[in-house]
Design an enzyme around this catalytic site. Structure first.
Site, PDB file in Angstrom:
ATOM      1  N   ASP A 181       0.817  -1.215   0.000  1.00  0.00           N
ATOM      2  CA  ASP A 181       0.000   0.000   0.000  1.00  0.00           C
ATOM      3  C   ASP A 181       0.852   1.268   0.000  1.00  0.00           C
ATOM      4  OD1 ASP A 181      -2.386   1.366  -0.053  1.00  0.00           O
ATOM      5  OD2 ASP A 181      -3.167   0.514   1.806  1.00  0.00           O
ATOM      6  N   ASP A 228      -9.687   4.752  -3.257  1.00  0.00           N
ATOM      7  CA  ASP A 228     -10.453   3.652  -2.675  1.00  0.00           C
ATOM      8  C   ASP A 228     -11.892   3.653  -3.176  1.00  0.00           C
ATOM      9  OD1 ASP A 228      -8.215   3.022  -1.264  1.00  0.00           O
ATOM     10  OD2 ASP A 228      -9.018   3.525   0.708  1.00  0.00           O
TER      11      ASP A 228
END
Length: 405
Positions: A181, A228
């Site tokens: 990430d 996201d």
């Protein structure tokens, strides 16, 4: 020019020529930049808990949800192993952030939260593998993982620990998939982790968030192309449109990732779930289930296990379908499939009402005079043979997903 004096210095010339050829050969055979794991020839299929169990602070993504831990992940794995999910190809059971204490031990290894994972990560990995599934874990190209950013002094990110963490992931945890990430990321960490994973000798699918194509093509098996996702229809449409611009970079071994699936998460309707899944299949996106499969509605399970739609996603040609027609009330997406076939999606952008939508063969790059057999992948019916075009009714926020050939 170093061999101009080859008559006077033949041995020198021979040695230098040999060294030059070896250097060139090494550059060709062993490229400095490239992922070398042979994985991801089709998009990955599996599960990630974030969309259904994830939270920011004390705020859960889904109201009434709960955090994930060893017990939850084992329950999820049991459902995958003993349902149609495994039968149709879902195989990766992946953790997201939150599995650590936020810190490293005195040896520099990431500490597992033993309260949440009493058997340790290897215990969970062994359990998942015992079910015939694969196991994935999470880390970040930064000083801390995203869930630990609020912890003072946290240091569980993999930046500057890439080789040590890769060895732990591969040898101790026996992982098959890494989600890497971008929690205030350092770009150099993505290539370091790639090289570190390669060095372990264990095949580990490498998914990154923070870098995109074309830079990411030789670094990872997939890269996030978007922010996201969430369970709103407008966001789902934004994500697939964002990913569409990178279509030319996707292909076997390296895929565009518009983020994980929201199929099954309220308030999405059945039609919206079907449209969402269809678009991800056509776009050759990773199919990572993000709903609580232990409580899944049968309709959502039917959508996630539609083998005909999944066959489009897993088609060996590996060409991402793209948006071809954009109108105010509808879209048409299409792409090539192996066997000289085509996939097309007719999407009604209106929330209510029925939209008659015409698909011309020109959208597919096919002559108008050509006859094509048409198959509806959600009705599981053949619609006959048509010449030049076909017109179908599409209800609000729904699709007709077709294979033509």
């Amino acid at each position: 020019g170093f061999c101009l004096n080859r008559i006077l210095f033949p041995q020198y010339c021979f040695v230098m020529t040999t060294l030059l050829l070896l250097f060139i050969s090494a550059a060709v055979i062993y490229p400095a930049a490239g992922l070398n794991n042979g994985l991801g020839l089709t998009p990955p299929m599996g599960f990630n808990p974030w969309n259904c169990f994830g939270r920011s602070g004390t705020h859960y993504k889904l109201p009434g949800s709960h955090w994930f831990n060893e017990t939850v992940m084992k329950q999820v794995a049991d459902v995958f192993a003993n349902s149609r999910l495994k039968e149709v190809g879902y195989e990766y059971i992946n953790l997201d952030c939150g599995w650590t204490t936020g810190f490293r031990d005195k040896h520099g290894n990431i500490e597992t939260n033993r309260t949440a994972y009493p058997s340790g990560i290897r215990g969970l990995s062994d359990y998942v593998h015992s079910l015939g599934l694969k196991f994935g874990i999470y880390s970040a190209a930064s000083h801390t993982q995203c869930c630990s950013r609020h912890i003072k002094g946290a240091n569980d990110g993999s930046y500057n620990h890439e080789y040590n963490d890769a060895r732990m992931f591969a040898n101790e945890f026996q992982i098959d998939y890494l989600k890497y990430d971008d929690c205030k990321d350092f770009n150099v960490s993505y290539t370091r982790m790639r090289d570190a994973l390669n060095q372990t000798g264990r095949p580990i699918y490498y998914s990154v968030h923070g870098i995109v194509a074309p830079y990411a093509v030789n670094i990872a098996n997939q890269w996030r192309t978007t922010h996201d996702i969430n369970n709103r229809w407008s966001t789902i449409m934004d994500r697939i449109m964002d990913s569409n611009q990178y279509a030319k970079y996707g292909g076997p071994g390296h895929w565009n990732n518009p983020d994980m699936l929201e199929v099954g998460n309220p308030p999405l309707t059945v039609a919206e779930n079907r449209a969402h899944f269809s678009l991800w299949c056509l776009a050759k996106a990773p199919l990572l289930v993000g709903t609580d499969v232990t409580k899944i509605h049968p309709t959502a399970m039917d959508i996630l296990t539609n083998s005909e739609a999944i066959a489009v996603n897993q088609d060996k040609l590996g060409v991402q379908g793209t948006l071809k027609v954009q109108e105010k009330t509808y879209q048409i997406w299409s792409g090539p499939l192996s066997g000289n076939k085509h996939v097309a999606i007719l999407l009604n952008l209106n929330q209510n009402g029925t939209q008659p939508t015409k698909l011309d063969w020109s959208v597919l790059g096919v002559p108008a005079s050509q006859q094509l057999k048409v198959r509806d992948l959600w009705l599981h019916e053949d619609l006959g043979t048509h010449t030049g075009h076909i017109t179908l009714d599409v209800v609000g926020h729904d699709v007709r997903m077709l294979v033509l050939g």
